[in-house]
Design an enzyme around this catalytic site. Structure first.
Site, PDB file in Angstrom:
ATOM      1  N   LYS A  71       3.125  -5.251  17.452  1.00 53.31           N
ATOM      2  CA  LYS A  71       2.451  -6.198  16.790  1.00 53.31           C
ATOM      3  C   LYS A  71       3.563  -7.305  17.400  1.00 53.31           C
ATOM      4  O   LYS A  71       2.800  -8.530  18.056  1.00 53.31           O
ATOM      5  CB  LYS A  71       3.349  -6.344  15.920  1.00 53.31           C
ATOM      6  CG  LYS A  71       1.937  -5.614  14.145  1.00 53.31           C
ATOM      7  CD  LYS A  71       0.734  -5.602  14.264  1.00 53.31           C
ATOM      8  CE  LYS A  71      -0.385  -4.572  13.632  1.00 53.31           C
ATOM      9  NZ  LYS A  71      -1.491  -5.498  13.123  1.00 53.31           N
ATOM     10  N   ARG A 113      12.773  -5.425  -1.035  1.00 52.34           N
ATOM     11  CA  ARG A 113      11.940  -5.660  -0.658  1.00 52.34           C
ATOM     12  C   ARG A 113      10.850  -7.014  -1.385  1.00 52.34           C
ATOM     13  O   ARG A 113      11.115  -7.290  -2.281  1.00 52.34           O
ATOM     14  CB  ARG A 113      10.381  -4.705  -0.327  1.00 52.34           C
ATOM     15  CG  ARG A 113      11.283  -3.266   0.497  1.00 52.34           C
ATOM     16  CD  ARG A 113      11.079  -3.540   2.383  1.00 52.34           C
ATOM     17  NE  ARG A 113      11.901  -2.508   2.436  1.00 52.34           N
ATOM     18  CZ  ARG A 113      12.908  -2.484   3.206  1.00 52.34           C
ATOM     19  NH1 ARG A 113      14.215  -3.046   1.926  1.00 52.34           N
ATOM     20  NH2 ARG A 113      13.237  -1.264   3.645  1.00 52.34           N
ATOM     21  N   TYR A 141       2.884 -10.580   7.848  1.00 53.05           N
ATOM     22  CA  TYR A 141       3.204 -10.609   6.546  1.00 53.05           C
ATOM     23  C   TYR A 141       4.361  -9.673   5.911  1.00 53.05           C
ATOM     24  O   TYR A 141       5.139  -8.988   6.668  1.00 53.05           O
ATOM     25  CB  TYR A 141       2.282  -9.739   5.830  1.00 53.05           C
ATOM     26  CG  TYR A 141       0.810  -9.969   6.295  1.00 53.05           C
ATOM     27  CD1 TYR A 141       0.446 -11.377   6.631  1.00 53.05           C
ATOM     28  CD2 TYR A 141      -0.070  -8.271   6.209  1.00 53.05           C
ATOM     29  CE1 TYR A 141      -1.166 -11.459   6.774  1.00 53.05           C
ATOM     30  CE2 TYR A 141      -1.666  -9.450   6.413  1.00 53.05           C
ATOM     31  CZ  TYR A 141      -1.923 -10.117   6.966  1.00 53.05           C
ATOM     32  OH  TYR A 141      -3.051 -10.218   7.486  1.00 53.05           O
ATOM     33  N   PHE A 142       4.723 -10.160   4.279  1.00 50.02           N
ATOM     34  CA  PHE A 142       6.334  -9.254   4.211  1.00 50.02           C
ATOM     35  C   PHE A 142       5.180  -8.021   3.439  1.00 50.02           C
ATOM     36  O   PHE A 142       4.717  -7.002   4.113  1.00 50.02           O
ATOM     37  CB  PHE A 142       7.142  -9.833   3.376  1.00 50.02           C
ATOM     38  CG  PHE A 142       8.161 -10.577   4.424  1.00 50.02           C
ATOM     39  CD1 PHE A 142       7.935 -11.292   5.066  1.00 50.02           C
ATOM     40  CD2 PHE A 142       9.440 -10.088   4.164  1.00 50.02           C
ATOM     41  CE1 PHE A 142       8.833 -11.990   6.295  1.00 50.02           C
ATOM     42  CE2 PHE A 142      10.511 -10.858   5.017  1.00 50.02           C
ATOM     43  CZ  PHE A 142       9.510 -11.618   6.214  1.00 50.02           C
ATOM     44  N   ASN A 168     -10.679   3.138   8.135  1.00 55.00           N
ATOM     45  CA  ASN A 168      -9.780   3.120   7.298  1.00 55.00           C
ATOM     46  C   ASN A 168     -10.002   1.944   6.170  1.00 55.00           C
ATOM     47  O   ASN A 168      -8.960   1.660   5.047  1.00 55.00           O
ATOM     48  CB  ASN A 168      -8.374   2.612   7.172  1.00 55.00           C
ATOM     49  CG  ASN A 168      -7.342   3.324   6.205  1.00 55.00           C
ATOM     50  OD1 ASN A 168      -7.067   4.075   5.454  1.00 55.00           O
ATOM     51  ND2 ASN A 168      -6.112   2.062   6.097  1.00 55.00           N
ATOM     52  N   SER A 216       3.677  -8.522  11.162  1.00 52.74           N
ATOM     53  CA  SER A 216       3.966  -8.192  10.032  1.00 52.74           C
ATOM     54  C   SER A 216       5.351  -8.199  10.181  1.00 52.74           C
ATOM     55  O   SER A 216       6.085  -8.634  10.997  1.00 52.74           O
ATOM     56  CB  SER A 216       3.336  -6.816  10.130  1.00 52.74           C
ATOM     57  OG  SER A 216       4.800  -5.816   9.285  1.00 52.74           O
ATOM     58  N   ALA A 217       6.392  -8.638   8.887  1.00 55.62           N
ATOM     59  CA  ALA A 217       7.562  -8.776   8.963  1.00 55.62           C
ATOM     60  C   ALA A 217       8.356  -7.656   9.839  1.00 55.62           C
ATOM     61  O   ALA A 217       9.634  -7.104   9.992  1.00 55.62           O
ATOM     62  CB  ALA A 217       8.132  -8.623   7.171  1.00 55.62           C
ATOM     63  N   TYR A 235       4.362   0.778  16.043  1.00 62.01           N
ATOM     64  CA  TYR A 235       3.852   0.011  15.332  1.00 62.01           C
ATOM     65  C   TYR A 235       4.107  -1.398  15.298  1.00 62.01           C
ATOM     66  O   TYR A 235       3.744  -2.429  15.765  1.00 62.01           O
ATOM     67  CB  TYR A 235       3.693   0.433  13.988  1.00 62.01           C
ATOM     68  CG  TYR A 235       3.153  -0.635  12.253  1.00 62.01           C
ATOM     69  CD1 TYR A 235       1.431  -0.974  12.786  1.00 62.01           C
ATOM     70  CD2 TYR A 235       4.165  -1.095  11.519  1.00 62.01           C
ATOM     71  CE1 TYR A 235       1.380  -2.497  12.115  1.00 62.01           C
ATOM     72  CE2 TYR A 235       3.455  -1.706  11.073  1.00 62.01           C
ATOM     73  CZ  TYR A 235       1.973  -2.556  11.215  1.00 62.01           C
ATOM     74  OH  TYR A 235       1.554  -4.077  10.681  1.00 62.01           O
ATOM     75  N   ARG A 276      15.259   7.375   4.272  1.00 60.54           N
ATOM     76  CA  ARG A 276      14.405   7.035   5.391  1.00 60.54           C
ATOM     77  C   ARG A 276      15.120   6.572   7.233  1.00 60.54           C
ATOM     78  O   ARG A 276      15.396   5.781   7.118  1.00 60.54           O
ATOM     79  CB  ARG A 276      12.984   6.738   5.604  1.00 60.54           C
ATOM     80  CG  ARG A 276      11.664   8.143   4.926  1.00 60.54           C
ATOM     81  CD  ARG A 276      10.485   6.711   5.074  1.00 60.54           C
ATOM     82  NE  ARG A 276      10.449   5.504   4.664  1.00 60.54           N
ATOM     83  CZ  ARG A 276       9.351   4.915   3.779  1.00 60.54           C
ATOM     84  NH1 ARG A 276       8.746   5.636   3.685  1.00 60.54           N
ATOM     85  NH2 ARG A 276       8.988   3.821   3.766  1.00 60.54           N
TER      86      ARG A 276
HETATM   87  N1  LIG Z   1      -1.000  -3.797   3.901  1.00 53.38           N
HETATM   88  C1  LIG Z   1       0.330  -4.198   5.154  1.00 53.38           C
HETATM   89  O1  LIG Z   1       1.319  -3.467   4.207  1.00 53.38           O
HETATM   90  C2  LIG Z   1       0.617  -4.487   5.645  1.00 53.38           C
HETATM   91  C3  LIG Z   1       1.830  -5.325   6.096  1.00 53.38           C
HETATM   92  C4  LIG Z   1       1.976  -6.247   7.469  1.00 53.38           C
HETATM   93  C5  LIG Z   1       0.467  -6.640   8.425  1.00 53.38           C
HETATM   94  N2  LIG Z   1       0.083  -5.850   8.186  1.00 53.38           N
HETATM   95  C6  LIG Z   1      -1.580  -6.270   9.068  1.00 53.38           C
HETATM   96  O2  LIG Z   1      -2.163  -6.371   8.382  1.00 53.38           O
HETATM   97  C7  LIG Z   1      -3.769  -5.840   8.706  1.00 53.38           C
HETATM   98  C8  LIG Z   1      -4.535  -4.807   7.578  1.00 53.38           C
HETATM   99  O3  LIG Z   1      -3.659  -3.769   6.708  1.00 53.38           O
HETATM  100  P1  LIG Z   1      -4.270  -3.641   5.539  1.00 53.38           P
HETATM  101  O4  LIG Z   1      -3.445  -3.481   4.409  1.00 53.38           O
HETATM  102  O5  LIG Z   1      -5.265  -4.219   5.100  1.00 53.38           O
HETATM  103  O6  LIG Z   1      -5.003  -2.573   6.161  1.00 53.38           O
HETATM  104  P2  LIG Z   1      -6.491  -1.561   6.311  1.00 53.38           P
HETATM  105  O7  LIG Z   1      -6.635  -0.077   6.806  1.00 53.38           O
HETATM  106  O8  LIG Z   1      -6.701  -1.302   4.939  1.00 53.38           O
HETATM  107  O9  LIG Z   1      -7.700  -1.957   7.081  1.00 53.38           O
HETATM  108  C9  LIG Z   1      -7.656  -2.407   8.217  1.00 53.38           C
HETATM  109  C10 LIG Z   1      -8.958  -2.476   8.413  1.00 53.38           C
HETATM  110  O10 LIG Z   1      -9.089  -2.093   9.272  1.00 53.38           O
HETATM  111  C11 LIG Z   1     -10.274  -1.596  10.111  1.00 53.38           C
HETATM  112  N3  LIG Z   1      -9.990  -0.380  11.671  1.00 53.38           N
HETATM  113  C12 LIG Z   1      -9.325   0.489  11.881  1.00 53.38           C
HETATM  114  N4  LIG Z   1      -9.049   0.348  13.358  1.00 53.38           N
HETATM  115  C13 LIG Z   1     -10.834  -0.414  13.488  1.00 53.38           C
HETATM  116  C14 LIG Z   1     -10.937  -0.696  14.809  1.00 53.38           C
HETATM  117  N5  LIG Z   1     -10.757   0.273  16.112  1.00 53.38           N
HETATM  118  N6  LIG Z   1     -11.923  -1.133  15.095  1.00 53.38           N
HETATM  119  C15 LIG Z   1     -12.431  -1.951  13.563  1.00 53.38           C
HETATM  120  N7  LIG Z   1     -12.302  -2.052  12.790  1.00 53.38           N
HETATM  121  C16 LIG Z   1     -11.077  -1.071  12.737  1.00 53.38           C
HETATM  122  C17 LIG Z   1     -10.058   0.003   8.895  1.00 53.38           C
HETATM  123  O11 LIG Z   1     -11.534   0.043   9.039  1.00 53.38           O
HETATM  124  C18 LIG Z   1      -9.845  -1.107   7.802  1.00 53.38           C
HETATM  125  O12 LIG Z   1     -10.744  -1.794   6.932  1.00 53.38           O
HETATM  126  C19 LIG Z   1      -3.334  -4.196  10.031  1.00 53.38           C
HETATM  127  O13 LIG Z   1      -3.240  -5.182  11.186  1.00 53.38           O
HETATM  128  C20 LIG Z   1      -1.643  -4.818   9.238  1.00 53.38           C
HETATM  129  O14 LIG Z   1      -1.112  -4.276  10.223  1.00 53.38           O
HETATM  130  C21 LIG Z   1      -0.714  -4.809   6.897  1.00 53.38           C
END
Ligand SMILES: NC(=O)c1ccc[n+]([C@@H]2O[C@H](COP(=O)([O-])OP(=O)(O)OC[C@H]3O[C@@H](n4cnc5c(N)ncnc54)[C@H](O)[C@@H]3O)[C@@H](O)[C@H]2O)c1
Length: 380
Positions: free
Chosen positions: A178, A256, A202-203, A36, A150-151, A174, A318
């Site tokens: 976490k 939010r 994170y929120f 991703n 994550s929140a 999910y 939802r």
């Molecule tokens: N974006 C949000 O709303 C949010 C909120 C709370 C927590 N988070 C957490 O923050 C982190 C980053 O989120 P984000 O929004 O940047 O997501 P994102 O998907 O943009 O980034 C995650 C990255 O991890 C990489 N990845 C996935 N599986 C992998 C693996 N097996 N090995 C190596 N790389 C891998 C993906 O290619 C991607 O580049 C995540 O752990 C997510 O759960 C995100």
């Protein structure tokens, strides 16, 4: 200067944090499997950080920054693979004789709905990935870690705002993954002296770097409101669906705590400095603005800031959503002097700057005629 390993550093939050760390003078090594994320995000990060010479040295290795070792190294790899992780920890060209000083663990899967249909995949990537990472850190003598929590852990709660001491009651796979990783990290910290760990909850991270060069580029249909809204504005989707107009909130739509991704990225820089400066500890901190905005407020702010009209329709709630989720961010301010600085209007302006310049995300740039993204050089 520290040498910092970012897992998932080619993704949304990781790429913005990578920029903040490079600008603060740190050396960065990224491991990402691109499920991703995109190497193009980091090429642009290197550009924004003023690093010379982004180049691909092998099918799975990119570097930027003149001199040896490089200031930014990107390795294609999977966090579940001990071999890929060892390669990152042992990449002498990336870090010289010093090792990795700290890890920021972003890699993971994050879509709530998808996690309900594919729980094993979520437990594998999020939990097994974290186990493998901790094992690799043990092998290479690294004990400083910032974890993306994550929140969503707080589940459905009436508490406003939510402090870190609120009960953890996740309601989907999910969230369970976490919670499991947070528990595992607490056990690890208790088992061996010397660990410095920050669990950052994170929120709702949204927006983009103000340059419009990097931003959120989800695969497929976005799961979250903000990227969806941006794609509606860009004409990629017909209309925004607002889930529920009968919540017990001022205008009936969900509330939010949106925080600008650059505030969040700076929070990671602060967490790293705080961990390094203080004795070993396990910190658990909410990262949010402490302010709630309803869906309709966000829509109106986006329209007013960018001079656009967004078609939307209010539909059924939802399952699994809650009325209000707002952080109590005071502990983050107390422990690391961090709080959000950017407004909802900043979020809307910067998010649109990214989406309007990159309607197809990073994929669009792949298609620009006459411009090669990557120059492959022979490995010497
Ligand atoms: N974006 C949000 O709303 C949010 C909120 C709370 C927590 N988070 C957490 O923050 C982190 C980053 O989120 P984000 O929004 O940047 O997501 P994102 O998907 O943009 O980034 C995650 C990255 O991890 C990489 N990845 C996935 N599986 C992998 C693996 N097996 N090995 C190596 N790389 C891998 C993906 O290619 C991607 O580049 C995540 O752990 C997510 O759960 C995100």
């Amino acid at each position: 200067m520290a040498t910092v390993l970012l897992t998932g550093g080619a993704g949304f939050i990781g790429s913005h944090t990578c920029l903040v760390l490079l600008e603060a003078g740190h050396r960065v090594v990224v491991v990402d499997d691109f499920s991703n994320g995109s190497p193009e995000a980091l090429r642009r990060v290197s550009e924004l950080a003023g690093l010379e010479g982004w180049r691909q040295l092998a099918p799975d290795r990119w570097v930027a920054g003149d001199g040896q070792p490089a200031l930014l190294t990107l390795l294609k790899g999977d966090v579940r693979s001990p071999r890929d992780l060892d390669r990152a920890f042992e990449d002498r060209e990336a870090m010289g004789d010093g090792g990795i000083d700290a890890v920021l663990h972003f890699a993971g899967l994050k879509a709530v709905g998808e996690s309900m249909g594919q729980p094993l995949r979520y437990w594998d990537v999020n939990v097994v990935g974290a186990v493998r990472l901790l094992e690799a850190m043990g092998r290479h003598g690294c004990q400083t870690l910032v974890f993306s929590s994550s929140a969503t852990l707080y589940g459905i709660t009436d508490r406003v705002p939510i402090p870190e001491t609120a009960p953890l009651q996740p309601i989907n796979p999910y969230g369970y993954t976490k919670a499991a990783v947070e528990r595992m990290l607490a056990d690890v910290a208790a088992s061996t002296a010397g660990w410095r760990i920050a669990l950052l909850r994170y929120f709702n991270p949204v927006g983009a770097h103000p340059s419009g060069r990097i931003g959120e580029d989800p695969n497929g249909v976005p799961n979250n409101l903000f990227p969806f809204l941006c794609q509606v504005a860009a004409g990629r989707r017909q209309r925004l669906e607002v889930f529920g107009g009968d919540w017990p909130t001022a205008d009936g739509t969900g509330v939010r705590d949106y925080l600008h991704v650059m505030d969040l990225a700076e929070g990671h820089g602060r967490a790293l400095e705080t961990l390094q400066a203080a004795p070993p500890q396990l910190l658990t901190l909410n990262l949010g603005s402490g302010r709630g905005h309803s869906v309709l407020e966000l829509v109106r702010s986006f329209e007013a800031t960018n001079g656009l009209t967004l078609p939307y329709a209010v539909v059924e709630r939802r399952p699994g959503d809650s009325a209000i989720s707002v952080a109590d961010p005071r502990e983050a301010e107390r422990h690391m002097g961090w709080r959000t600085r950017r407004s909802l209007a900043d979020i809307c302006r910067d998010g649109w700057a990214w989406q309007s310049a990159n309607p197809e995300g990073y994929r669009g740039s792949d298609r620009q005629p006459g411009r090669s993204l990557i120059q492959v050089q022979p490995v010497s």
